[in-house]
Design a protein around this motif. Sequence first.
Motif, PDB file in Angstrom:
ATOM      1  N   GLY A  40       0.802  -1.207   0.000  1.00  0.00           N
ATOM      2  CA  GLY A  40       0.000   0.000   0.000  1.00  0.00           C
ATOM      3  C   GLY A  40       0.838   1.261   0.000  1.00  0.00           C
ATOM      4  N   ASN A  41       2.143   1.087   0.035  1.00  0.00           N
ATOM      5  CA  ASN A  41       2.965   2.282   0.167  1.00  0.00           C
ATOM      6  C   ASN A  41       4.267   2.155  -0.628  1.00  0.00           C
ATOM      7  N   MET A  42       5.176   1.283  -0.186  1.00  0.00           N
ATOM      8  CA  MET A  42       6.494   1.229  -0.822  1.00  0.00           C
ATOM      9  C   MET A  42       6.423   0.815  -2.284  1.00  0.00           C
ATOM     10  N   PHE A  43       5.580  -0.201  -2.563  1.00  0.00           N
ATOM     11  CA  PHE A  43       5.458  -0.655  -3.942  1.00  0.00           C
ATOM     12  C   PHE A  43       4.933   0.474  -4.819  1.00  0.00           C
ATOM     13  N   GLN A  44       3.973   1.225  -4.270  1.00  0.00           N
ATOM     14  CA  GLN A  44       3.389   2.337  -5.018  1.00  0.00           C
ATOM     15  C   GLN A  44       4.426   3.416  -5.287  1.00  0.00           C
ATOM     16  N   ALA A  45       5.155   3.788  -4.239  1.00  0.00           N
ATOM     17  CA  ALA A  45       6.169   4.833  -4.381  1.00  0.00           C
ATOM     18  C   ALA A  45       7.244   4.389  -5.364  1.00  0.00           C
ATOM     19  N   ASN A  46       7.626   3.135  -5.244  1.00  0.00           N
ATOM     20  CA  ASN A  46       8.663   2.577  -6.095  1.00  0.00           C
ATOM     21  C   ASN A  46       8.285   2.644  -7.568  1.00  0.00           C
ATOM     22  N   SER A  92      -0.652   8.484  19.086  1.00  0.00           N
ATOM     23  CA  SER A  92      -0.351   7.212  18.429  1.00  0.00           C
ATOM     24  C   SER A  92      -0.729   7.281  16.950  1.00  0.00           C
ATOM     25  N   GLN A  93      -1.801   7.990  16.638  1.00  0.00           N
ATOM     26  CA  GLN A  93      -2.182   8.133  15.225  1.00  0.00           C
ATOM     27  C   GLN A  93      -1.118   8.911  14.459  1.00  0.00           C
ATOM     28  N   LEU A  94      -0.631   9.968  15.090  1.00  0.00           N
ATOM     29  CA  LEU A  94       0.373  10.803  14.435  1.00  0.00           C
ATOM     30  C   LEU A  94       1.649  10.007  14.183  1.00  0.00           C
ATOM     31  N   PHE A  95       2.023   9.195  15.173  1.00  0.00           N
ATOM     32  CA  PHE A  95       3.225   8.382  15.032  1.00  0.00           C
ATOM     33  C   PHE A  95       3.101   7.472  13.811  1.00  0.00           C
ATOM     34  N   PHE A  96       1.953   6.829  13.687  1.00  0.00           N
ATOM     35  CA  PHE A  96       1.760   5.939  12.539  1.00  0.00           C
ATOM     36  C   PHE A  96       1.864   6.709  11.230  1.00  0.00           C
ATOM     37  N   LYS A  97       1.217   7.852  11.188  1.00  0.00           N
ATOM     38  CA  LYS A  97       1.178   8.620   9.935  1.00  0.00           C
ATOM     39  C   LYS A  97       2.568   9.073   9.513  1.00  0.00           C
ATOM     40  N   VAL A  98       3.365   9.487  10.502  1.00  0.00           N
ATOM     41  CA  VAL A  98       4.724   9.931  10.179  1.00  0.00           C
ATOM     42  C   VAL A  98       5.550   8.741   9.683  1.00  0.00           C
ATOM     43  N   LEU A  99       5.390   7.619  10.373  1.00  0.00           N
ATOM     44  CA  LEU A  99       6.104   6.405   9.962  1.00  0.00           C
ATOM     45  C   LEU A  99       5.717   6.025   8.535  1.00  0.00           C
ATOM     46  N   PHE A 100       4.453   6.171   8.222  1.00  0.00           N
ATOM     47  CA  PHE A 100       3.955   5.852   6.888  1.00  0.00           C
ATOM     48  C   PHE A 100       4.696   6.694   5.837  1.00  0.00           C
ATOM     49  N   CYS A 101       4.873   7.962   6.156  1.00  0.00           N
ATOM     50  CA  CYS A 101       5.572   8.858   5.221  1.00  0.00           C
ATOM     51  C   CYS A 101       7.034   8.455   5.057  1.00  0.00           C
ATOM     52  N   VAL A 102       7.650   7.998   6.144  1.00  0.00           N
ATOM     53  CA  VAL A 102       9.047   7.554   6.068  1.00  0.00           C
ATOM     54  C   VAL A 102       9.164   6.386   5.084  1.00  0.00           C
ATOM     55  N   PHE A 103       8.194   5.488   5.147  1.00  0.00           N
ATOM     56  CA  PHE A 103       8.249   4.323   4.253  1.00  0.00           C
ATOM     57  C   PHE A 103       8.039   4.708   2.792  1.00  0.00           C
ATOM     58  N   VAL A 104       7.389   5.825   2.552  1.00  0.00           N
ATOM     59  CA  VAL A 104       7.254   6.298   1.171  1.00  0.00           C
ATOM     60  C   VAL A 104       8.649   6.536   0.596  1.00  0.00           C
ATOM     61  N   ALA A 119      10.511   4.434  -2.485  1.00  0.00           N
ATOM     62  CA  ALA A 119      10.946   5.054  -3.739  1.00  0.00           C
ATOM     63  C   ALA A 119      12.439   4.838  -3.964  1.00  0.00           C
ATOM     64  N   SER A 120      13.188   4.632  -2.887  1.00  0.00           N
ATOM     65  CA  SER A 120      14.644   4.510  -3.009  1.00  0.00           C
ATOM     66  C   SER A 120      15.105   3.089  -3.313  1.00  0.00           C
ATOM     67  N   ALA A 121      14.400   2.108  -2.783  1.00  0.00           N
ATOM     68  CA  ALA A 121      14.843   0.723  -2.956  1.00  0.00           C
ATOM     69  C   ALA A 121      14.544   0.258  -4.379  1.00  0.00           C
ATOM     70  N   SER A 122      15.187  -0.841  -4.791  1.00  0.00           N
ATOM     71  CA  SER A 122      14.910  -1.332  -6.139  1.00  0.00           C
ATOM     72  C   SER A 122      13.708  -2.264  -6.118  1.00  0.00           C
ATOM     73  N   LEU A 123      13.160  -2.543  -7.290  1.00  0.00           N
ATOM     74  CA  LEU A 123      11.865  -3.223  -7.386  1.00  0.00           C
ATOM     75  C   LEU A 123      11.843  -4.597  -6.720  1.00  0.00           C
ATOM     76  N   GLY A 124      12.884  -5.392  -6.949  1.00  0.00           N
ATOM     77  CA  GLY A 124      12.884  -6.770  -6.453  1.00  0.00           C
ATOM     78  C   GLY A 124      12.510  -6.915  -4.989  1.00  0.00           C
ATOM     79  N   PRO A 125      13.342  -6.387  -4.082  1.00  0.00           N
ATOM     80  CA  PRO A 125      13.043  -6.554  -2.649  1.00  0.00           C
ATOM     81  C   PRO A 125      11.717  -5.933  -2.249  1.00  0.00           C
ATOM     82  N   VAL A 126      11.368  -4.807  -2.871  1.00  0.00           N
ATOM     83  CA  VAL A 126      10.123  -4.127  -2.498  1.00  0.00           C
ATOM     84  C   VAL A 126       8.920  -4.973  -2.869  1.00  0.00           C
ATOM     85  N   THR A 144      12.141  11.521  -5.413  1.00  0.00           N
ATOM     86  CA  THR A 144      10.712  11.235  -5.609  1.00  0.00           C
ATOM     87  C   THR A 144      10.066  10.913  -4.268  1.00  0.00           C
ATOM     88  N   GLY A 145      10.781  10.103  -3.492  1.00  0.00           N
ATOM     89  CA  GLY A 145      10.262   9.674  -2.197  1.00  0.00           C
ATOM     90  C   GLY A 145       9.936  10.854  -1.308  1.00  0.00           C
TER      91      GLY A 145
END
Lengths: 144, 518
Positions: B207-213, B445-457, B461-468, B231-232
């Motif tokens: 829902g996040n990394m694959f999309q950003a990637n 706790s909601q804010l923490f999750f949301k910020v973490l979600f943004c970090v994963f974006v 976007a930085s990692a290569s397709l395979g592992p993601v 991009t990320g």
Amino acid sequence: MSEKFVVGFDGSEAAKGALAFAIDRAKALGGSVVIAHVLEWSPYSFLTPTELEERHKRRKEELDRAETALMKPVVAGLADSGVTIETAIKYGNIAEQLGEIAKEAGASQIVIGRNGHSGLGSRVFGSVAGSLAQIAPVATTIVP
Amino acid sequence: MKTTFTRAAAAATALSLATVPAFAQTIDEKVNEVFANSTGWFVSLIFSPFPGTTFPWIVGWLVVAATIFTLYFAFIQLRGFKHAISLVKGDYSDPNDAGEVSHFQALATALSGTVGLGNIAGVAVAVGIGGPGATFWMILAGLMGMASKFTECTLGVKYRNEYPDGTVSGGPMYYITKGFAERGIPGGKPLAVLFAIFCILGAFGGGNMFQANQAHAQITNVVGDYPGVITGLVFAAVVFAVIVGGLKSIAKVTEKVVPFMGVMYVATALVILLINFDQIGWAFGQIFEGAFTGLGVAGGMVGALIQGFKRAAFSNEAGVGSAAIAHSAVRTKEPITEGYVSLLEPFIDTVVICTMTALVIIITGQLMVDPATGNYLLNEAGSAIATVDGNSGVALTSAAFSSAFGGFKYILALAVILFAFSTMISWSYYGLKAWTFLFGESNGSQLFFKVLFCVFVVIGASASLGPVIDFSDAAIFAMAVVNIIGLYFLMPVVKRELEGYLGRLKSGEIKKFSTPAE
């Protein structure tokens, strides 16, 4: 049979004019007035998941606001007019819902104000007056 | 483009400009390495094959579940299809409920979470590795998945939490907890917690990394290569503005443009198919033949089947449980009606949109065929079919569409970015629901999750397709493991709902409301 007028009301100057018009006629004819407010709504619009979750709550808030901020002052202002006043708040397409309200209330006429959109805007988005001209189940008066 | 840029930059300003991309490039590599190392074990656990075969057990798990639901509800996806459309049209909606969430809106929102890169990039991956035959298995999985969706979305509405302020929370974590307790089955709570954990991982992954990637891949495809971390950061900033800043305007625009993009995507695919009308028969021939022989792809028929099922599940999320979260907000007295509506989702997503993508890739001749044998040629690594320009993933789809319409890659890039974005917004919500189920609804706790979600974006976007892609698949399938266990235990509840509803429908107790004045 006494005349019943449904007035499309949104608090605008044009709507106030329409209401005054309907009150005058109702007084003269010994009729009554239904002040109708329609919240523009389409069941086919798109919402985000958060909006979905809060929709029921928002709807309640919107209805409350329409009731207290819009309807109450108007109804209170007309207390001395001697005309029987009812109110109706609905969701949906404005013209369609005004027609529905008129049918349900057994009204003989719909009265709306002209909001004075430019020709182009009405052409693109359609106007309430234009739609009512086509679908109104009872006589409709447009107050300029 | 990139080389001329760096050369010019280096010549002009020596180190300062040139080191920025180089530095970012190493960040990408580092992120990729750390990410692959830390998630590898989880991926291999989920995708481990049945002993002595190459068939991943998780694929079997999904297929068996979809088959069981299909049989248990006596092909509800066929016999309920017409009623589902009638419900979406609002034929059975009480006019006095106007202003509440309609069936159409719940479906549209759930769809904008699922229609996305799975349909564009995922299908290209499936066809690229599994050959045209993967399409057949994908369609089959889509049709069967309709029954899984039906089951989970009914439960989602039935066991949702309704709070005094009028908001609702629903989804597998709620039906597993409440449904198990109601039926006297132990272990509901721990299972629900496990689901919530996987759901959070799924939100970060598919829902996040694959999309950003893939959004990054698509942008570089158009403007030339540059570090993904850039991009990320941009994506993360926009997502942050929406989910933390409450910037509704962006979300609103996306929610309006995405359906339009979806329709345009299908329309373009249809035009390409019409232009190549004479080849449609051949393409379906390839799909059927490939489904049972593999036509030379790695892994043969089983390879095609695995790819087809995997990408279908990833695209329509049937059995995963995510849709149950989105669908649970609908206003209805009958939970089963939402089940009916939701079964349209895998149909639209997989049977219609995914098939379009696959047909366009096949018909435009992106996959290289050995003229002597009629089989597909493999690339040098032997892991996928060689393509005309060596493309894979979203770039393959882009090449296929662009071969018919030159400028389409720009439109597709825009579509991918928007799809990616709307999927991220949806999944940030699913993840958040799982998060608050675990850690409570406090703002902190909601804010923490949301910020973490943004970090994963940014990571995505930085990692290569395979592992993601591996991690994304693994996390989403892990959700399905838990969710389907829950569905097995609770499917008698759905059956009761269904029978009661059908009875009342037949007796005329539930009937259509007269359509409003036209």
